[in-house]
Design an enzyme around this catalytic site. Structure first.
Site, PDB file in Angstrom:
ATOM      1  CE  LYS A  32      -3.434  -2.228   2.884  1.00 25.61           C
ATOM      2  NZ  LYS A  32      -3.636  -2.452   4.292  1.00 25.61           N
ATOM      3  NE  ARG A 109       2.120  -1.427   9.889  1.00 28.98           N
ATOM      4  CZ  ARG A 109       1.313  -2.475   9.837  1.00 28.98           C
ATOM      5  NH1 ARG A 109       0.913  -2.956   8.677  1.00 28.98           N
ATOM      6  NH2 ARG A 109       0.902  -3.032  10.935  1.00 28.98           N
ATOM      7  CG  LEU A 227     -12.075  -1.763  18.813  1.00 30.58           C
ATOM      8  CD1 LEU A 227     -13.507  -1.652  19.320  1.00 30.58           C
ATOM      9  CD2 LEU A 227     -11.312  -2.840  19.569  1.00 30.58           C
ATOM     10  N   GLY A 228      -9.851  -2.791  14.460  1.00 30.86           N
ATOM     11  CA  GLY A 228      -9.936  -3.005  13.019  1.00 30.86           C
ATOM     12  C   GLY A 228     -10.144  -4.491  12.811  1.00 30.86           C
ATOM     13  CG  ASN A 229      -9.745  -8.224   9.796  1.00 29.39           C
ATOM     14  OD1 ASN A 229     -10.723  -8.717  10.363  1.00 29.39           O
ATOM     15  ND2 ASN A 229      -9.045  -8.866   8.886  1.00 29.39           N
ATOM     16  CG  ASP A 299     -17.789  -6.309   7.313  1.00 29.17           C
ATOM     17  OD1 ASP A 299     -18.421  -5.566   8.112  1.00 29.17           O
ATOM     18  OD2 ASP A 299     -17.284  -5.892   6.258  1.00 29.17           O
ATOM     19  N   GLY A 347     -11.576   0.565  11.886  1.00 35.59           N
ATOM     20  CA  GLY A 347     -12.828   0.245  11.182  1.00 35.59           C
ATOM     21  C   GLY A 347     -14.043   0.021  12.066  1.00 35.59           C
ATOM     22  CB  VAL A 348     -14.838  -2.480  14.692  1.00 37.28           C
ATOM     23  CG1 VAL A 348     -15.970  -2.741  15.679  1.00 37.28           C
ATOM     24  CG2 VAL A 348     -14.697  -3.642  13.710  1.00 37.28           C
ATOM     25  CD  GLU A 401      -2.445   2.033  11.548  1.00 34.16           C
ATOM     26  OE1 GLU A 401      -3.511   1.807  10.936  1.00 34.16           O
ATOM     27  OE2 GLU A 401      -1.735   1.156  12.038  1.00 34.16           O
TER      28      GLU A 401
HETATM   29  P1  ADP Z   1      -7.478  -3.403   9.113  1.00 30.34           P
HETATM   30  O1  ADP Z   1      -6.730  -2.113   8.830  1.00 30.34           O
HETATM   31  O2  ADP Z   1      -7.065  -4.103  10.357  1.00 30.34           O
HETATM   32  O3  ADP Z   1      -7.630  -4.293   7.931  1.00 30.34           O
HETATM   33  P2  ADP Z   1      -9.806  -1.679   9.423  1.00 30.34           P
HETATM   34  O4  ADP Z   1      -9.404  -0.733  10.488  1.00 30.34           O
HETATM   35  O5  ADP Z   1      -9.940  -1.148   8.035  1.00 30.34           O
HETATM   36  O6  ADP Z   1      -8.955  -2.997   9.453  1.00 30.34           O
HETATM   37  O7  ADP Z   1     -11.204  -2.320   9.868  1.00 30.34           O
HETATM   38  C1  ADP Z   1     -11.843  -3.278   9.073  1.00 30.34           C
HETATM   39  C2  ADP Z   1     -13.092  -3.749   9.781  1.00 30.34           C
HETATM   40  O8  ADP Z   1     -13.901  -2.634  10.166  1.00 30.34           O
HETATM   41  C3  ADP Z   1     -14.026  -4.591   8.912  1.00 30.34           C
HETATM   42  O9  ADP Z   1     -13.643  -5.941   8.971  1.00 30.34           O
HETATM   43  C4  ADP Z   1     -15.368  -4.365   9.557  1.00 30.34           C
HETATM   44  O10 ADP Z   1     -15.583  -5.339  10.568  1.00 30.34           O
HETATM   45  C5  ADP Z   1     -15.243  -3.027  10.217  1.00 30.34           C
HETATM   46  N1  ADP Z   1     -16.062  -1.966   9.601  1.00 30.34           N
HETATM   47  C6  ADP Z   1     -15.741  -1.197   8.535  1.00 30.34           C
HETATM   48  N2  ADP Z   1     -16.761  -0.348   8.274  1.00 30.34           N
HETATM   49  C7  ADP Z   1     -17.728  -0.589   9.177  1.00 30.34           C
HETATM   50  C8  ADP Z   1     -19.024  -0.039   9.430  1.00 30.34           C
HETATM   51  N3  ADP Z   1     -19.523   0.944   8.688  1.00 30.34           N
HETATM   52  N4  ADP Z   1     -19.719  -0.544  10.458  1.00 30.34           N
HETATM   53  C9  ADP Z   1     -19.218  -1.521  11.233  1.00 30.34           C
HETATM   54  N5  ADP Z   1     -18.016  -2.088  11.053  1.00 30.34           N
HETATM   55  C10 ADP Z   1     -17.274  -1.620  10.040  1.00 30.34           C
END
Ligand code: ADP
Length: 418
Positions: A32, A109, A227-229, A299, A347-348, A401
């Site tokens: 990326k 990174r 709280l991401g993946n 997700d 994301g979450v 980040e």
């Molecule tokens: P990473 O960088 O660790 O891949 P992100 O921070 O992009 O992850 O988060 C991805 C996660 O965020 C997805 O798997 C999903 O569970 C959650 N997510 C993204 N958009 C939404 C939303 N609008 N509502 C709820 N959860 C979301």
């Protein structure tokens, strides 16, 4: 030479200041990248090369200046070198090539910096050797980061390359938080300790949270929930990390998209004795556990949709996820003694109002509460979601980040090149 401006116009000939930073995040099968103008932190271009090494590699490049334009290429990209070259071609096609005198540095990174790298560093041979020495503790991440660095060096040998480490922010953890309670000689011989990850995000978000509270980072104690993946929590006291939930690897801690988080280590012996190989257990705990293992989906949007339809497995997965979060908020409140803010990000954390509400509900005894209306408003801005009367602020702060990597990179080399 002409320089595209942040507004999208074309500036008249100017003396070019070296004020751009290219941020590279090289994963095992993806790269990326983002090109930022550090005079005003605008993004000039962003892109992704994924499925490197496959027949169906995909490059998506978006120019964000001059009206904005996205291009996509599908086709084999053999390795990271080819991926970076393809990205460089795309940037060049937009007049943003790596040969531009406006480029001050490339910020990489790097996932694991061990104990040695407490801050970003300009990469030289010795630094690269040390990142290589850390491969045994970061076998999935550091090799890809190293390839990214070497390739970028080959493309622009004269340009400063800076490593920004995921672990660096956590190196301030006291020894009693960083050590596992195992035999000290064995631990030291294998460099086994809690390093923590997502440090760039925890650093950025904790600082932004202080700003949101109208205070300096030194004045506040915050709990950051990334709280991401992947997911991790940190306790940050006066701007310094004192605890974090990930450990030797990113497997420890919170329930994640595909990782189990905390688990009795004896589960692994049990599975091994039942016939699973070490690699199979590794895949089970890192890729097939967490939300995906519990309900088949990682997700959070999909999980909430299923819960609304009455799906019990999705509901249980959600409850397990939230229960773990609560345990960490409670534990980190105890570690910090006084908490000024609990901050949700990634994301979450940024998007899921139900997760935020469920994680905070019942923690009134810790001074925590969520205002349902504030929590429900979608926004991309840092914001408070706690009622005015709450003793402890609850906030949502979008993480960035790439910007943090660019800022740290530019801080290290910017002056020298201006
Ligand atoms: P990473 O960088 O660790 O891949 P992100 O921070 O992009 O992850 O988060 C991805 C996660 O965020 C997805 O798997 C999903 O569970 C959650 N997510 C993204 N958009 C939404 C939303 N609008 N509502 C709820 N959860 C979301």
């Amino acid at each position: 030479m002409t320089t595209p401006t942040a507004e999208g116009g074309t500036a008249s000939p100017v003396t070019v200041a070296a004020n751009r930073v290219l941020v590279l995040n090289s994963g095992s099968s993806s790269v990326k990248y983002q090109l930022l103008d550090m005079s005003d932190h605008t993004r000039l271009a962003v892109g992704l090369v994924e499925r490197i090494g496959e027949e169906t590699s995909r490059l998506v490049h978006t120019r964000l200046v001059g009206g904005g334009l996205t291009r996509e290429r599908i086709g084999p990209v053999a390795d990271h070198e080819a991926a970076l070259k393809a990205a460089a071609e795309e940037l060049a096609a937009d007049g943003l090539g790596l040969d531009s005198p406006a480029l001050a540095a490339i910020g990489h990174r790097v996932v694991h910096g061990g104990l040695r790298f407490t801050e970003p560093v300009v990469i030289d041979d010795e630094v690269l050797e040390e990142i290589e020495r850390l491969v045994p503790v970061a076998p999935l991440h550091n090799p890809a980061n190293i390839v990214g660095i070497r390739t970028a060096q080959a493309l622009r040998p004269d340009l400063p390359q800076v490593a920004v480490f995921d672990t660096a922010f956590h190196t301030t953890m006291p020894e009693y938080a960083a050590r596992y309670a195992i035999d000290v000689e064995t631990a030291d011989a294998h460099r086994i300790r809690r390093y923590g990850f997502h440090g760039t995000s925890h650093a950025y978000v904790s600082r932004k949270a202080a700003e949101l509270l109208g205070r300096t980072p030194e004045e506040v104690n915050v709990i950051v929930l990334h709280l991401g993946n992947g997911a991790s929590a940190s306790a940050v006291a006066g701007g310094r990390c004192v605890e974090t939930s990930m450990g030797l690897t990113p497997l420890e801690g919170l329930v994640m998209g595909t990782r189990s988080g905390d688990i009795d280590p004896a589960v692994t012996f049990h599975l091994e004795r039942a016939g699973m190989s070490t690699d199979e257990i590794d895949v089970l705990l890192n890729k097939k556990s967490g939300l995906v293992g519990l309900c088949g989906d990682n997700d959070m949007r999909e999980i909430r949709r299923r819960i609304d339809e009455g799906d019990e497995r999705a509901a249980l997965a959600f409850d397990i996820y939230v229960h773990r979060l609560k345990k960490y908020i409670g534990a980190y409140s105890a570690v910090l003694g006084r908490v000024d803010a609990v901050v949700f990000t990634a994301g979450v954390g940024e998007n899921s109002a139900p997760v935020r509400e469920a994680a905070i509900t019942g923690l009134e005894g810790l001074g925590l509460a969520v205002d349902a209306e504030l929590n429900a408003v979608p926004s991309g801005a840092p914001r408070l979601i706690s009622p005015d009367c709450a003793r402890v602020a609850v906030a949502v702060v979008p993480t960035d980040e790439e910007l943090e990597i660019a800022v740290q990179t530019f801080a290290l080399v910017g002056q020298a090149h201006n």
